[in-house]
Enzyme design. Structure first.
Site, PDB file in Angstrom:
ATOM      1  N   ASN A   1     102.419  29.808  37.468  1.00  0.00           N
ATOM      2  CA  ASN A   1     103.749  30.220  36.999  1.00  0.00           C
ATOM      3  C   ASN A   1     103.901  29.744  35.557  1.00  0.00           C
ATOM      4  OD1 ASN A   1     106.457  30.614  36.498  1.00  0.00           O
ATOM      5  ND2 ASN A   1     107.174  29.089  37.978  1.00  0.00           N
TER       6      ASN A   1
ATOM      7  N   LYS B   1     106.305  30.246  33.596  1.00  0.00           N
ATOM      8  CA  LYS B   1     107.710  30.009  33.221  1.00  0.00           C
ATOM      9  C   LYS B   1     107.992  30.681  31.867  1.00  0.00           C
ATOM     10  CE  LYS B   1     107.564  25.949  36.111  1.00  0.00           C
ATOM     11  NZ  LYS B   1     108.063  24.616  36.434  1.00  0.00           N
TER      12      LYS B   1
ATOM     13  N   HIS C   1     112.866  30.426  42.820  1.00  0.00           N
ATOM     14  CA  HIS C   1     112.327  29.223  42.181  1.00  0.00           C
ATOM     15  C   HIS C   1     113.477  28.236  41.917  1.00  0.00           C
ATOM     16  CE1 HIS C   1     110.461  26.499  39.332  1.00  0.00           C
ATOM     17  NE2 HIS C   1     109.306  26.920  39.812  1.00  0.00           N
TER      18      HIS C   1
ATOM     19  N   GLU D   1     114.183  26.456  39.512  1.00  0.00           N
ATOM     20  CA  GLU D   1     114.809  26.566  38.179  1.00  0.00           C
ATOM     21  C   GLU D   1     115.811  27.716  38.147  1.00  0.00           C
ATOM     22  OE1 GLU D   1     111.119  26.555  36.015  1.00  0.00           O
ATOM     23  OE2 GLU D   1     110.830  24.471  36.632  1.00  0.00           O
TER      24      GLU D   1
ATOM     25  N   GLU E   1     108.010  23.437  46.909  1.00  0.00           N
ATOM     26  CA  GLU E   1     108.004  22.773  45.605  1.00  0.00           C
ATOM     27  C   GLU E   1     109.117  21.726  45.558  1.00  0.00           C
ATOM     28  OE1 GLU E   1     105.995  25.318  42.374  1.00  0.00           O
ATOM     29  OE2 GLU E   1     108.107  25.833  42.406  1.00  0.00           O
TER      30      GLU E   1
ATOM     31  N   GLY F   1     107.107  19.282  37.017  1.00  0.00           N
ATOM     32  CA  GLY F   1     107.094  18.961  35.588  1.00  0.00           C
ATOM     33  C   GLY F   1     107.294  17.485  35.286  1.00  0.00           C
TER      34      GLY F   1
ATOM     35  N   SER G   1     103.470  19.472  39.761  1.00  0.00           N
ATOM     36  CA  SER G   1     102.492  18.647  39.037  1.00  0.00           C
ATOM     37  C   SER G   1     101.069  18.759  39.590  1.00  0.00           C
ATOM     38  CB  SER G   1     102.945  17.186  39.006  1.00  0.00           C
ATOM     39  OG  SER G   1     104.194  17.074  38.335  1.00  0.00           O
TER      40      SER G   1
HETATM   41  P1  13P Z   1     104.572  21.964  37.304  1.00  0.00           P
HETATM   42  O1  13P Z   1     103.189  22.265  37.817  1.00  0.00           O
HETATM   43  O2  13P Z   1     104.662  22.045  35.798  1.00  0.00           O
HETATM   44  O3  13P Z   1     105.100  20.685  37.877  1.00  0.00           O
HETATM   45  O4  13P Z   1     105.534  23.146  37.830  1.00  0.00           O
HETATM   46  C1  13P Z   1     105.539  23.479  39.166  1.00  0.00           C
HETATM   47  C2  13P Z   1     106.301  24.724  39.335  1.00  0.00           C
HETATM   48  O5  13P Z   1     107.519  24.744  39.233  1.00  0.00           O
HETATM   49  C3  13P Z   1     105.564  25.965  39.599  1.00  0.00           C
HETATM   50  O6  13P Z   1     106.424  26.995  39.985  1.00  0.00           O
END
Ligand code: 13P
Length: 262
Positions: A14, A16, A104, A106, A176, A182, A222
């Site tokens: 992803n 983002k 997601h 976010e 997740e 992150g 992560s």
């Molecule tokens: P990270 O791997 O940067 O922690 O992000 C995970 C994520 O949100 C994937 O959708």
């Protein structure tokens, strides 16, 4: 893609809101040349770029017959019309998207997406025969309260409410935990397994034994080349949804090669 016949691990990157379409071309080319047929035979590898990159990725994948899959980070629940800024299922399907991320954390946090909206987005994804990657996961306060398993299962039940079994067969679930996204703070493989195995048991109740058995359940938060092997050794985990580490082709390719050492 018939998950009833083969349950192949899935590693999805992803991106983002990173990488413009020119950068996307460079990363996609490098990624595909870093992987060999034996990797694509063993693992489904997908990239989930921003909308503005998808046409460039499609042109590359089709033109060079790359074995990479790709998808979108969001979808409108509506078919078409006066929805400024939104992107429909038909548009994504015409771009050759296999996957759509739905729910997601976010998007839940920054756009106030509710379980009801997520349910409608899942239906839109199925309407064009694409595969949703439904994201669920708890924040730190819920984890520390010890209610995380129940919380995640409620998200799962609400998102999948009323979805018919032929569609349920296709859904990919990504667990997740928000506190691991992150932050560099990965859930331990045991933490991830606890929730992923509970998701699988819940899928028996929501669907059937067969649907539960064949569903691909991913872990995200992560994930890096240094921890993917331990994560993939867990019995209920069928892949990973990778954020930051998918932006760099070499590192993402190393993650996708986890199967070489398991
Ligand atoms: P990270 O791997 O940067 O922690 O992000 C995970 C994520 O949100 C994937 O959708």
């Amino acid at each position: 893609m018939d998950q009833l016949e083969v349950k192949k691990p899935l590693i999805a990157g992803n991106w983002k809101m990173n990488l413009n379409h020119l950068e996307a071309i460079a990363v996609t080319q490098k990624l595909s040349y870093s992987l060999e047929d034996k990797d694509f035979d063993a693992v489904d590898v997908a990239i989930i770029p921003p909308f503005t990159d998808i046409r460039s990725v499609q042109t590359l994948v089709d033109g060079d017959r790359l074995r990479l899959l790709y998808g979108a980070q969001d979808i409108s629940p509506e078919k078409s019309g006066a929805y400024t800024g939104d992107i429909s299922a038909l548009m994504l399907s015409k771009l050759g998207c296999t996957f759509v991320l739905v729910g997601h954390s976010e998007r839940r946090a920054h756009h106030g997406e509710s379980d009801e909206l997520i349910n409608r987005k899942l239906r839109a994804t199925f309407s064009m025969d694409m595969v949703p990657i439904l994201c669920i996961g708890e924040d730190l306060a819920i984890r520390e309260s010890g209610e995380h398993v129940q919380y995640v299962l409620t998200q799962l039940r609400n998102a999948l409410k009323g979805i018919h079994k032929p569609d349920l067969k296709k859904v990919v679930i990504a667990y997740e935990p928000i506190w691991a996204i992150g932050t560099g703070r990965t859930a331990t493989p045991e933490d991830a397994e606890e929730v992923c195995s509970a998701i699988r048991r819940e899928l028996i109740k929501i669907g059937t034994e067969e649907i539960s058995h064949n569903a691909r359940i991913l872990y995200g938060g992560s994930v890096k080349s240094g921890n993917i092997v331990d994560i993939m050794r867990e019995p209920s985990i069928d892949g990973a949804l990778v954020g930051g580490a998918s932006l760099e082709a070499d590192e993402f390719a190393r993650i996708c090669k986890f199967h070489r050492v398991i």
